[in-house]
Scaffold this motif. Structure first.
Motif, PDB file in Angstrom:
ATOM      1  N   MET A 138       0.924  -1.073   0.083  1.00 23.23           N
ATOM      2  CA  MET A 138      -0.004   0.066   0.069  1.00 23.23           C
ATOM      3  C   MET A 138       0.887   1.217   0.018  1.00 23.23           C
ATOM      4  O   MET A 138       0.778   2.327  -0.744  1.00 23.23           O
ATOM      5  N   THR A 139       1.884   1.347   0.724  1.00 23.05           N
ATOM      6  CA  THR A 139       3.044   2.534   0.693  1.00 23.05           C
ATOM      7  C   THR A 139       3.551   2.689  -0.718  1.00 23.05           C
ATOM      8  O   THR A 139       3.328   3.763  -1.216  1.00 23.05           O
ATOM      9  N   GLY A 140       3.676   1.582  -1.522  1.00 29.03           N
ATOM     10  CA  GLY A 140       4.229   1.709  -2.848  1.00 29.03           C
ATOM     11  C   GLY A 140       3.044   2.275  -3.965  1.00 29.03           C
ATOM     12  O   GLY A 140       3.124   3.153  -4.637  1.00 29.03           O
ATOM     13  N   VAL A 141       1.775   1.844  -3.592  1.00 29.52           N
ATOM     14  CA  VAL A 141       0.853   2.178  -3.985  1.00 29.52           C
ATOM     15  C   VAL A 141       0.465   3.668  -3.972  1.00 29.52           C
ATOM     16  O   VAL A 141       0.328   4.567  -4.799  1.00 29.52           O
ATOM     17  N   GLU A 142       0.558   4.158  -2.742  1.00 23.81           N
ATOM     18  CA  GLU A 142       0.559   5.627  -2.338  1.00 23.81           C
ATOM     19  C   GLU A 142       1.492   6.390  -3.076  1.00 23.81           C
ATOM     20  O   GLU A 142       1.216   7.413  -3.568  1.00 23.81           O
ATOM     21  N   GLU A 143       2.732   5.826  -3.012  1.00 27.54           N
ATOM     22  CA  GLU A 143       3.770   6.575  -3.479  1.00 27.54           C
ATOM     23  C   GLU A 143       3.598   6.808  -5.024  1.00 27.54           C
ATOM     24  O   GLU A 143       3.986   7.948  -5.710  1.00 27.54           O
ATOM     25  N   ASN A 144       3.386   5.878  -5.750  1.00 27.63           N
ATOM     26  CA  ASN A 144       3.143   5.840  -7.213  1.00 27.63           C
ATOM     27  C   ASN A 144       1.872   6.878  -7.413  1.00 27.63           C
ATOM     28  O   ASN A 144       1.879   7.545  -8.518  1.00 27.63           O
ATOM     29  N   MET A 145       0.808   6.848  -6.575  1.00 29.60           N
ATOM     30  CA  MET A 145      -0.065   7.710  -6.775  1.00 29.60           C
ATOM     31  C   MET A 145       0.267   9.293  -6.717  1.00 29.60           C
ATOM     32  O   MET A 145      -0.086  10.005  -7.535  1.00 29.60           O
ATOM     33  N   ALA A 146       1.060   9.464  -5.820  1.00 30.42           N
ATOM     34  CA  ALA A 146       1.445  11.118  -5.598  1.00 30.42           C
ATOM     35  C   ALA A 146       2.352  11.166  -6.714  1.00 30.42           C
ATOM     36  O   ALA A 146       2.185  12.457  -7.377  1.00 30.42           O
ATOM     37  N   GLY A 147       3.045  10.407  -7.345  1.00 33.93           N
ATOM     38  CA  GLY A 147       4.023  10.748  -8.604  1.00 33.93           C
ATOM     39  C   GLY A 147       2.983  10.796  -9.600  1.00 33.93           C
ATOM     40  O   GLY A 147       3.049  11.923 -10.529  1.00 33.93           O
ATOM     41  N   LEU A 148       1.838  10.070  -9.869  1.00 33.65           N
ATOM     42  CA  LEU A 148       0.947  10.296 -10.712  1.00 33.65           C
ATOM     43  C   LEU A 148       0.508  11.783 -10.757  1.00 33.65           C
ATOM     44  O   LEU A 148       0.017  12.270 -11.823  1.00 33.65           O
ATOM     45  N   ASN A 149      -0.102  12.046  -9.644  1.00 35.27           N
ATOM     46  CA  ASN A 149      -0.748  13.368  -9.368  1.00 35.27           C
ATOM     47  C   ASN A 149      -0.121  14.414  -9.877  1.00 35.27           C
ATOM     48  O   ASN A 149      -0.591  15.490 -10.384  1.00 35.27           O
ATOM     49  N   ARG A 150       1.510  14.310  -9.369  1.00 36.12           N
ATOM     50  CA  ARG A 150       2.303  15.358  -9.753  1.00 36.12           C
ATOM     51  C   ARG A 150       2.352  15.519 -11.116  1.00 36.12           C
ATOM     52  O   ARG A 150       2.399  16.678 -11.793  1.00 36.12           O
ATOM     53  N   ARG A 151       2.458  14.537 -11.943  1.00 43.36           N
ATOM     54  CA  ARG A 151       2.618  14.305 -13.394  1.00 43.36           C
ATOM     55  C   ARG A 151       1.307  15.206 -14.044  1.00 43.36           C
ATOM     56  O   ARG A 151       1.342  16.017 -14.951  1.00 43.36           O
ATOM     57  N   MET A 152       0.193  14.670 -13.456  1.00 44.36           N
ATOM     58  CA  MET A 152      -1.187  15.290 -14.104  1.00 44.36           C
ATOM     59  C   MET A 152      -1.225  16.774 -13.728  1.00 44.36           C
ATOM     60  O   MET A 152      -1.550  17.565 -14.500  1.00 44.36           O
ATOM     61  N   ASP A 153      -0.723  17.116 -12.636  1.00 45.28           N
ATOM     62  CA  ASP A 153      -0.785  18.507 -12.415  1.00 45.28           C
ATOM     63  C   ASP A 153       0.072  19.334 -13.320  1.00 45.28           C
ATOM     64  O   ASP A 153      -0.225  20.373 -13.835  1.00 45.28           O
ATOM     65  N   ARG A 154       1.268  18.766 -13.761  1.00 50.35           N
ATOM     66  CA  ARG A 154       1.963  19.487 -14.517  1.00 50.35           C
ATOM     67  C   ARG A 154       1.471  19.448 -16.183  1.00 50.35           C
ATOM     68  O   ARG A 154       1.560  20.245 -16.689  1.00 50.35           O
ATOM     69  N   LEU A 155       0.651  18.430 -16.512  1.00 49.23           N
ATOM     70  CA  LEU A 155      -0.152  18.352 -17.622  1.00 49.23           C
ATOM     71  C   LEU A 155      -0.965  19.477 -17.488  1.00 49.23           C
ATOM     72  O   LEU A 155      -1.146  20.139 -18.808  1.00 49.23           O
ATOM     73  N   ASP A 156      -1.788  19.902 -16.535  1.00 48.89           N
ATOM     74  CA  ASP A 156      -2.732  20.934 -16.628  1.00 48.89           C
ATOM     75  C   ASP A 156      -2.046  22.213 -16.898  1.00 48.89           C
ATOM     76  O   ASP A 156      -2.494  22.947 -17.849  1.00 48.89           O
ATOM     77  N   VAL A 157      -0.979  22.530 -16.095  1.00 46.49           N
ATOM     78  CA  VAL A 157      -0.045  23.817 -16.605  1.00 46.49           C
ATOM     79  C   VAL A 157       0.239  23.758 -17.912  1.00 46.49           C
ATOM     80  O   VAL A 157       0.193  24.873 -18.598  1.00 46.49           O
ATOM     81  N   ARG A 158       0.970  22.762 -18.514  1.00 43.76           N
ATOM     82  CA  ARG A 158       1.414  22.802 -19.847  1.00 43.76           C
ATOM     83  C   ARG A 158       0.030  22.732 -20.767  1.00 43.76           C
ATOM     84  O   ARG A 158       0.253  23.877 -21.755  1.00 43.76           O
ATOM     85  N   VAL A 159      -1.111  22.346 -20.560  1.00 42.14           N
ATOM     86  CA  VAL A 159      -2.266  22.614 -21.499  1.00 42.14           C
ATOM     87  C   VAL A 159      -2.561  24.024 -21.390  1.00 42.14           C
ATOM     88  O   VAL A 159      -2.811  24.670 -22.445  1.00 42.14           O
ATOM     89  N   GLU A 160      -2.527  24.593 -20.419  1.00 40.66           N
ATOM     90  CA  GLU A 160      -2.920  26.022 -19.976  1.00 40.66           C
ATOM     91  C   GLU A 160      -2.248  27.161 -20.872  1.00 40.66           C
ATOM     92  O   GLU A 160      -2.600  27.968 -21.509  1.00 40.66           O
ATOM     93  N   ARG A 161      -0.821  26.714 -20.922  1.00 44.09           N
ATOM     94  CA  ARG A 161       0.376  27.451 -21.494  1.00 44.09           C
ATOM     95  C   ARG A 161       0.076  27.304 -23.075  1.00 44.09           C
ATOM     96  O   ARG A 161       0.059  28.550 -23.607  1.00 44.09           O
ATOM     97  N   ILE A 162      -0.213  26.267 -23.537  1.00 44.32           N
ATOM     98  CA  ILE A 162      -0.392  25.819 -24.982  1.00 44.32           C
ATOM     99  C   ILE A 162      -1.751  26.578 -25.233  1.00 44.32           C
ATOM    100  O   ILE A 162      -1.846  27.346 -26.336  1.00 44.32           O
ATOM    101  N   GLU A 163      -2.818  26.548 -24.743  1.00 38.68           N
ATOM    102  CA  GLU A 163      -4.252  27.250 -24.911  1.00 38.68           C
ATOM    103  C   GLU A 163      -3.866  28.961 -24.828  1.00 38.68           C
ATOM    104  O   GLU A 163      -4.466  29.538 -25.788  1.00 38.68           O
TER     105      GLU A 163
END
Length: 66
Positions: free
Chosen positions: A33-58
């Motif tokens: 479960m600790t591994g899953v939580e760590e992976n989810m945190a990393g995935l959330n960070r990547r998704m946050d960066r994608l939101d910022v990138r999409v906003e800049r492109i728009e």
């Protein structure tokens, strides 16, 4: 009294073994479960960066108001 002891002692030993097994299983579940939580945190960070990138492109493409 020894008849009761002969019955109860093996049952207690079996219960102790089962409890040890459950403890080991719980320890492994916590590790996984600790591994899953760590992976989810990393995935959330990547998704946050994608939101910022999409906003800049728009904004660059004038697709959205600045």
């Amino acid at each position: 009294m020894s008849e009761i002891t002969d019955i109860v002692v093996p049952m207690l030993r079996r219960l102790e073994e089962d409890l040890a097994s459950v403890k080991d299983d719980m320890r492994m579940i916590k590790v996984r479960m600790t591994g899953v939580e760590e992976n989810m945190a990393g995935l959330n960070r990547r998704m946050d960066r994608l939101d910022v990138r999409v906003e800049r492109i728009e904004r660059r493409r004038d697709l959205v108001e600045a």
